[in-house]
Each structure stands twice: as C-alpha cells, then as structure tokens.
Write a protein that holds these residues in place. Structure first.
Motif, PDB file in Angstrom:
ATOM      1  N   MET A 608       2.888   6.273 -18.346  1.00 22.57           N
ATOM      2  CA  MET A 608       1.878   6.408 -17.302  1.00 22.57           C
ATOM      3  C   MET A 608       2.245   5.567 -16.090  1.00 22.57           C
ATOM      4  O   MET A 608       2.855   4.506 -16.220  1.00 22.57           O
ATOM      5  CB  MET A 608       0.498   5.985 -17.816  1.00 22.57           C
ATOM      6  CG  MET A 608      -0.018   6.778 -19.007  1.00 22.57           C
ATOM      7  SD  MET A 608      -1.641   6.184 -19.530  1.00 22.57           S
ATOM      8  CE  MET A 608      -1.399   6.002 -21.302  1.00 22.57           C
ATOM      9  N   GLU A 609       1.838   6.008 -14.940  1.00 23.12           N
ATOM     10  CA  GLU A 609       2.089   5.265 -13.705  1.00 23.12           C
ATOM     11  C   GLU A 609       1.080   4.138 -13.544  1.00 23.12           C
ATOM     12  O   GLU A 609      -0.057   4.230 -14.022  1.00 23.12           O
ATOM     13  CB  GLU A 609       2.005   6.208 -12.495  1.00 23.12           C
ATOM     14  CG  GLU A 609       3.165   7.182 -12.376  1.00 23.12           C
ATOM     15  CD  GLU A 609       4.489   6.476 -12.166  1.00 23.12           C
ATOM     16  OE1 GLU A 609       4.509   5.416 -11.491  1.00 23.12           O
ATOM     17  OE2 GLU A 609       5.509   6.954 -12.688  1.00 23.12           O
ATOM     18  N   GLU A 610       1.506   3.078 -12.878  1.00 17.26           N
ATOM     19  CA  GLU A 610       0.596   1.982 -12.518  1.00 17.26           C
ATOM     20  C   GLU A 610       0.213   2.164 -11.058  1.00 17.26           C
ATOM     21  O   GLU A 610       1.035   1.964 -10.169  1.00 17.26           O
ATOM     22  CB  GLU A 610       1.275   0.628 -12.720  1.00 17.26           C
ATOM     23  CG  GLU A 610       1.421   0.214 -14.171  1.00 17.26           C
ATOM     24  CD  GLU A 610       1.912  -1.221 -14.315  1.00 17.26           C
ATOM     25  OE1 GLU A 610       1.214  -2.141 -13.835  1.00 17.26           O
ATOM     26  OE2 GLU A 610       2.981  -1.419 -14.896  1.00 17.26           O
ATOM     27  N   HIS A 611      -1.029   2.563 -10.832  1.00 14.98           N
ATOM     28  CA  HIS A 611      -1.491   2.814  -9.471  1.00 14.98           C
ATOM     29  C   HIS A 611      -2.307   1.659  -8.905  1.00 14.98           C
ATOM     30  O   HIS A 611      -2.593   1.630  -7.709  1.00 14.98           O
ATOM     31  CB  HIS A 611      -2.345   4.091  -9.444  1.00 14.98           C
ATOM     32  CG  HIS A 611      -1.620   5.318  -9.928  1.00 14.98           C
ATOM     33  ND1 HIS A 611      -0.601   5.901  -9.222  1.00 14.98           N
ATOM     34  CD2 HIS A 611      -1.779   6.058 -11.060  1.00 14.98           C
ATOM     35  CE1 HIS A 611      -0.155   6.966  -9.879  1.00 14.98           C
ATOM     36  NE2 HIS A 611      -0.846   7.076 -10.996  1.00 14.98           N
ATOM     37  N   ILE A 612      -2.718   0.736  -9.755  1.00 15.58           N
ATOM     38  CA  ILE A 612      -3.629  -0.328  -9.350  1.00 15.58           C
ATOM     39  C   ILE A 612      -2.993  -1.690  -9.614  1.00 15.58           C
ATOM     40  O   ILE A 612      -2.382  -1.912 -10.661  1.00 15.58           O
ATOM     41  CB  ILE A 612      -4.973  -0.215 -10.111  1.00 15.58           C
ATOM     42  CG1 ILE A 612      -5.588   1.169  -9.891  1.00 15.58           C
ATOM     43  CG2 ILE A 612      -5.944  -1.303  -9.659  1.00 15.58           C
ATOM     44  CD1 ILE A 612      -6.813   1.438 -10.746  1.00 15.58           C
ATOM     45  N   GLY A 613      -3.138  -2.604  -8.670  1.00 12.97           N
ATOM     46  CA  GLY A 613      -2.622  -3.962  -8.844  1.00 12.97           C
ATOM     47  C   GLY A 613      -1.107  -4.010  -8.788  1.00 12.97           C
ATOM     48  O   GLY A 613      -0.440  -3.068  -8.365  1.00 12.97           O
ATOM     49  N   THR A 614      -0.553  -5.131  -9.239  1.00 12.42           N
ATOM     50  CA  THR A 614       0.899  -5.270  -9.282  1.00 12.42           C
ATOM     51  C   THR A 614       1.421  -4.751 -10.620  1.00 12.42           C
ATOM     52  O   THR A 614       0.674  -4.669 -11.603  1.00 12.42           O
ATOM     53  CB  THR A 614       1.319  -6.741  -9.112  1.00 12.42           C
ATOM     54  OG1 THR A 614       0.718  -7.516 -10.170  1.00 12.42           O
ATOM     55  CG2 THR A 614       0.845  -7.271  -7.777  1.00 12.42           C
ATOM     56  N   ARG A 615       2.687  -4.417 -10.654  1.00 10.14           N
ATOM     57  CA  ARG A 615       3.264  -3.875 -11.880  1.00 10.14           C
ATOM     58  C   ARG A 615       3.453  -4.992 -12.913  1.00 10.14           C
ATOM     59  O   ARG A 615       3.951  -6.072 -12.599  1.00 10.14           O
ATOM     60  CB  ARG A 615       4.593  -3.193 -11.591  1.00 10.14           C
ATOM     61  CG  ARG A 615       4.436  -1.884 -10.820  1.00 10.14           C
ATOM     62  CD  ARG A 615       5.772  -1.188 -10.660  1.00 10.14           C
ATOM     63  NE  ARG A 615       5.608   0.085  -9.988  1.00 10.14           N
ATOM     64  CZ  ARG A 615       5.307   1.229 -10.599  1.00 10.14           C
ATOM     65  NH1 ARG A 615       5.166   1.249 -11.906  1.00 10.14           N
ATOM     66  NH2 ARG A 615       5.162   2.344  -9.917  1.00 10.14           N
ATOM     67  N   ILE A 616       3.094  -4.692 -14.136  1.00  7.80           N
ATOM     68  CA  ILE A 616       3.190  -5.680 -15.212  1.00  7.80           C
ATOM     69  C   ILE A 616       4.636  -6.089 -15.441  1.00  7.80           C
ATOM     70  O   ILE A 616       4.938  -7.275 -15.624  1.00  7.80           O
ATOM     71  CB  ILE A 616       2.572  -5.116 -16.510  1.00  7.80           C
ATOM     72  CG1 ILE A 616       1.055  -4.877 -16.322  1.00  7.80           C
ATOM     73  CG2 ILE A 616       2.819  -6.052 -17.681  1.00  7.80           C
ATOM     74  CD1 ILE A 616       0.404  -4.127 -17.464  1.00  7.80           C
TER      75      ILE A 616
END
Length: 720
Positions: A608-616
């Motif tokens: 899944m894409e990370e659309h919110i915040g910074t990337r883990i």
C-alpha cells in the motif's frame, strides 16, 4: 463516629455505582462470546507477574514513571484493609478505640496479633508516603515535562488529587490520635507519628477537629473515587487485573481463525466485538506507552491505538442502550451503525503495520491488532472496500500463487543452474523443506538471498529440498489485509500438499512466512518444526559446520524484523551470527530488539502507498544513518529515541553522513530499507544486505562443498 452518616454515604455511593456499572456490564454481556478460561496456570502466573507484580510498568523505556505507578498501586492494595477499618470505625466507636489505641486490652492480651498489626501499620505508612511521592512526581511530569504520550487532562489531576487526598487524610486522622494519646515518634507508624508531632502545635482540640475532618474526607474520597472510576480512563483500576488474567495464551503473531462456514466475516459493528475486546477498551489507561515506538504515530499517520481505544470506548458509552437493547438515541429500534464511519475512519483501520509494539508496551495486555484485522476482514469480504492498490495483490495470489502476479511457471527460475532437489521427486529422504517464499522466488534482490542460503546449506551438508514450481504463497499477506477466505484457501492447500509429502521441518528466510507456518498453520493440521534462516545459520556456526574467515572491515547495524523479533522473540541468533563474521563492527540502533522500529511493510502495508505523514522506511533509514555516523564520529548529536517530549527524534536525521551496512533478516525489510536508502540519497554510502548474504560472502568453501547435498546431523532451533 456516626453510623447514620457512614451508612448514608455508603448507600448513596453504592447505588450510583451500581447504576453506572449496570450499563457497563450490560454492554459486555451483550458482546460476542469468547473462551478465555483455558490454561488457568498460565493465567494465574501472568496475573501474579504482570497484574499484582506490575512487571511491565517498569520496562526500561518508562522505568521511573513505572516505579512511581508501582508505589501508588502498592498503596491501593495495602490501604484497602485500612479503608475497611475506617468504615468500621464510622459505624462503631468500639472499632475506633480498638484500631486507634494500641494500649487497648485486646492488644495486650494478644501480643502476637499486636506484632502483626504493627507490621501492617509500618507497611501502610511507608507505601502511603511513597504514594504521595508518586502523586507529586506525576503532577510534575504532567505540568512541567509534558510527555508526548500523555494527553493533557483535568481528569488526571482530579484522580491524582483523590489519591494524594486519601494518603494525606490517613496521616491526619492517625496523627490526631497520636496527639490525643500524647504519643511521640513510633517505629511502626513513622510518617503518621511525625505528622502527629507536627499537629501538637494545634492543641488537643485543633488536632481532634482536623483528624475528624480528615476521617470524613477520607471516606468521602473513597466513595467519590469509586463512582468516578467507571466514567473515565481510571476504569482500569477495576478492569485492569481481569484483563491481564484474560490475556491471550497464544503467540502475539497468531491471529484468531474465524469460521467462514458460519459466516464469521469480521467486525462490522460494536456488537461484533467479543467481550474480551470490550474489556480491552474499558482497560485502556491512556498512558500512551503504545505511542512511543509506534511507526504510524511517529510518522504522522491517523492511527494511535490509544486513540482507537478511546474512540470506540466513548462511542459505546454514549450509546449503551443502543448497544445493549437496540434502541438508538431517538428511541427507535434500529441496527447499529458500522464502526467505520461512526466511531473510526477507514484510513485509521488501514494504517496499522501490525508491528506489535503497542501490545508489547501495554501494561494491561490490550490486544489491538486482532481487532483491527477483524475490521479489515469485514471491509474486504463483505463490503469490498479497501485500498485500491491491494486488489492486484489478491488477484496475483488467487491466479498465480504470489502477490506479484508473476507466472507460477517462473517460480524456480532463481535456481535453474543450482540443480536443487525437489521434494517428492523420488530423492531423499530430506530433513528440511526449504520454503523459499514469494519474495525469495520472484524479487530480484531476494533471489540473491535464496542463492546465498543454498550455498550455506550445501556447505554445511544440510539435507533439504524445495517444492520448485509447486510452491505456493502461504497466504500471510492476504490474511493481514483482511482477505481471510483467500488465506484459508492457501493454508489448507499448502498443509494438505506438505502433509502428503511427509514434510516435518521447514526452513524460511522470511519472518512473515516463519510466523504463519509456525503459529497459524497448526490450526489447519500443519504441525511442523519451523526454523528461520538466521537461527539455522547460528546453529551451523556453533556446530562448526561452516566457518567464516573472510574479513569485512566495515561498520554494520542490524534492523530487527517485527515478525521475527517482537512477535516470535528471535533477537539473539541474528546478532550472534553477525558477531561471528570477522572484522564487522556491529553497532546497535537505539530502537532495537524489543523496542525495534518497524520498516513499514507489515500488516500488508508492503503493498500500500503511504499518502499521509512521512514514510516509515525513511524514518528508519534516517536512524540507521545516524547510528553509523555516530559510531564513526561520536560528536554527532544522538538524541534519545525515547525522549518524553518528542519520541523518535533519531528518525529525523536528514544529513548524508553515515556509511556502512544495514543488515536485515526479512525480504520486506530489505525492500523497504533499500527504497529508503535510495529515496534519501544515501545509496553510495549505505548498503542493505541480508544476513545470509553476509555469511555466504564470509564463508570458507570446501572443495565441492557448494555442489553437493549430503545429509547432516539434525539442526534444531533453540526453544523460545
């Protein structure tokens, strides 16, 4: 004292308490059933260690506040007996004289009982004083330090006031009797007698009045406290110990298996929660420990498990009649709304990486992950509403047996020139099935890890075979994404095939495969001895079946995979392997082992894409770079990863400094960290390598050792 006033206080307080608790317990009784009475010896031991013993409260990252909480908890336990004495004093003048005057004939006639009573008073005095210290500490912590994990709350100060008030009024009441009896300092009540000495300045009358005020305030605070507990976060004082007792007895990486034939398709409304999941909500202390290393919280995602617990709990409390009897706030009998959309947002449910930190940190053993996965199951299997990008993952597993959707006929291309034996081809018998996994078969980087592991196994003479083109995905990704039907289909198919082939032991190079086959396949009849590749390599080194001689003069830091470390407790084996490689300087990241920080790929988030915040994965790579840089140059600032005001600052490092190797033991972690290294422009300085690759590069090879497969002595994982 006054039996009438005491009785009236008790009747009024208990009546209100029963009214409140009837709604709370009515909701629990209306939720789904669940057997939590198995393995009673384990549960009793857990209650003693973690409930009464408060073991998790003093975990390293929160040791000082944990100890202060232990002081307060101990005072609550010890003062319960004292509170019963005070209520009896309220009803009986004789009880007042007996418990307050140790020169009473009863004590003189029973010196053994007097000795025990004095010992109790000493313990009571000490723990009450320590509780006052704890109250002052927490007031300072909230008012001045203001830890990020603690939500500002007037309720917290009220409860601290209640607790401090109970202790102070106990000292005042006891001190007044010291004045009345013209007593001095006594060893069995050191604090109380010291207070009494100070109260001498008030005279007998003043001390008597202050003592009686303290007495009635003490009883009133107890009863007010009792009624306030079910209304806020301190409900855990009632529900916490039962929640510890009813904790799961299975591994944390093992999800419950719903009966799909009975249409158990997940959690839609709060009525689909089990009573234990409801008790979890009641037991949340809002301490925020679940946030300190939570990858979603640290990187600004719309999920904190504390927040989820509070949102669900308060929604239930606001709609108790609706949940219990089916009547909405408007008085109309109607179905409950779905959780997603009423109490929680969809993006909250899909944000979790299932890393397990929240459950590891929780002092009352709240089980957050299974609840969220159950919500995903409903969204996928009934609503067909889920992040768009995972549709192709489901289709790939269904049609080609892997989440990439690459042709099944290409599954063994990685080993075409290795001439590996295939289980069931007439050879053998083989000790191990090498379950290569989807990543090990299809991902270009992980293919190198598969080949490295084969090189090691052959050099050590380990008897193994693969399934070649017959290998299929174990279904872990589908299950964590909520597609339980697809997971169960894959699991049953694999177990039937492996059992038919006589498989007894399995080697994995992926912690997700390891966890699923070890902990979840037994429910489908798949009872295998499962060993991760790092455990196996460590055993081979200890047995001197392989030898490492190639010197690697470089700095290295190791990233703990959540499903190998936190969920299955494998921390030492990978580190022992790395330390056996000549020349490696192994340095630990601050967030490591039990406190390891997730790469961001678990719980299906790999796809899944990370659309919110910074990337883990960026946060984790930043920490790895800072760790390597600090090892080279100790003057580089190295903030505390558990800083109370701003946790996770080690992940804020943006400089290009730091060079060396990040060692991994998971294909998901490898992909995420390599992407993170490239995204942050560090590919020239930092390399991401699996432990198997490092060992294969450092290993001496006997002539012909990598070309043959000969049976060797059994290699077993150490018991966990």
């Amino acid at each position: 004292m006054s039996p009438i006033i005491t009785g009236l206080l008790i009747v009024v307080a208990v009546s209100f308490f029963i009214m409140t608790m009837s709604g709370r317990t009515g909701v629990l009784l209306g939720l789904k059933g669940e057997n939590r009475l198995d393995n009673i010896p384990f549960r009793i031991n857990a209650l003693l260690r973690f409930g009464l013993g408060q073991k998790r409260m003093v975990d390293p990252e929160e040791f000082t506040p944990g100890m202060m909480h232990v002081f307060i908890f101990a005072a609550f336990l010890v003062l319960q007996v004292r509170s019963l004495m005070l209520f009896s004093m309220g009803f009986s003048e004789s009880a007042l004289v007996l418990f307050s005057d140790l020169s009473h004939p009863f004590w003189l006639e029973n010196p053994g009982v007097l000795g025990a009573y004095r010992a109790y008073l000493l313990v009571k005095d000490v723990v009450a004083a320590l509780a006052v210290l704890g109250v002052l500490y927490f007031c300072f912590l909230r008012a001045k330090v203001k830890p990020d994990r603690m939500t500002p709350s007037w309720e917290a100060y009220l409860i601290l006031g209640f607790i401090g008030g109970l202790m102070v009024t106990e000292f005042l009441f006891g001190g007044s009797h010291m004045v009345e009896q013209n007593g001095g300092f006594v060893w069995w009540e050191p604090v109380t007698s010291t207070v009494g000495l100070g109260m001498n300045a008030l005279g007998h009358t003043g001390a008597y009045v202050l003592g009686r005020i303290g007495f009635w305030m003490h009883l009133s605070i107890i009863l007010a406290f009792l009624n306030f507990l079910p209304l806020g976060k301190h409900f855990h004082i009632i529900t916490g110990l039962p929640n510890v007792f009813f904790q799961r007895t299975r591994a944390s990486g093992k999800l419950g298996t719903p009966n799909l034939e009975k249409e158990e398709f997940g959690t839609a409304t709060v009525k689909d929660l089990t009573w234990k999941q409801g008790l979890d909500l009641y037991s949340c202390t809002e301490c925020g420990r679940c946030q300190t290393h939570c990858p979603t919280y640290i990187t600004g995602k719309p999920l904190t498990h504390k927040g989820v617990n509070q949102d669900l709990k308060h929604w239930i409390w606001d709609h108790e009649q609706w949940v219990e009897e089916g009547y909405s706030a408007s008085g109309v009998k109607e179905p409950l709304p779905e959780i997603i959309g009423s109490a929680l947002k969809a993006e909250t449910v899909w944000a979790c990486t299932s890393c397990g930190w929240c459950e590891t940190a929780c002092p009352v053993f709240i089980e957050n992950i299974p609840r969220l996965i159950d919500m995903r199951r409903y969204q996928v299997q009934v609503k067909a509403e889920f992040p768009q990008e995972i549709q192709r993952v489901f289709e790939g597993i269904e049609r080609q047996g892997n989440p990439w959707g690459i042709g099944q006929d290409r599954r063994d291309e990685w080993a075409e020139d290795l001439h590996l034996p295939t289980w069931g081809d007439g050879g053998g018998p083989y000790e191990y099935l090498f379950f290569v996994g989807c990543a090990g078969s299809y991902d270009d980087k992980q293919k190198k890890v598969s080949r490295s592991l084969v090189k090691i196994l052959r050099e050590a003479g380990v008897s193994f075979a693969t399934l070649s083109k017959q290998e299929m995905c174990n279904g872990e990704t589908a299950r964590r994404m909520g597609n339980e039907y697809l997971y169960q289909t894959m699991a049953k198919m694999n177990v039937e095939a492996w059992n038919g082939l006589g498989v007894k032991a399995v080697i994995t190079q992926c912690p997700h495969c390891f966890n699923t086959i070890k902990n979840e396949y037994p429910e489908f009849g798949g009872e295998y001895r499962v060993i991760s590749h790092t455990e196996l390599i460590n055993e081979l080194l200890k047995d001197k079946r392989i030898k490492l001689s190639q010197v690697m003069n470089t700095k290295l830091t190791y990233h703990d995979p959540c499903y190998l470390g936190r969920h299955n407790g494998v921390y030492d084996a990978p580190r022992e392997v790395l330390k056996a490689i000549p020349g490696l300087e192994v340095v630990e990241m601050q967030r490591s082992k039990r406190e390891g920080f997730c790469c961001g790929a678990g719980g299906g988030r790999m796809w899944m894409e990370e659309h919110i915040g910074t990337r883990i994965n960026h946060n984790r790579v930043n920490e790895a770079a800072l760790t390597l840089q600090h090892a080279s140059n100790p003057s580089t600032p190295f903030p505390d990863a558990t800083d109370k005001q701003k946790p996770g600052m080690v992940g804020d490092y943006k400089e290009k400094g730091g060079s060396g190797v990040v060692a991994v033991a998971c294909p998901f972690c490898s992909t995420m960290l390599r992407d993170g290294v490239n995204d942050t422009g560090r590919e020239e300085n930092i390399k991401v390598k699996d432990i198997a690759e490092l060992v294969a590069d450092a290993m001496e090879t006997k002539p012909g050792g990598a070309a043959t497969v000969t049976p060797g002595p059994a290699v077993h994982a150490k018991p966990e």
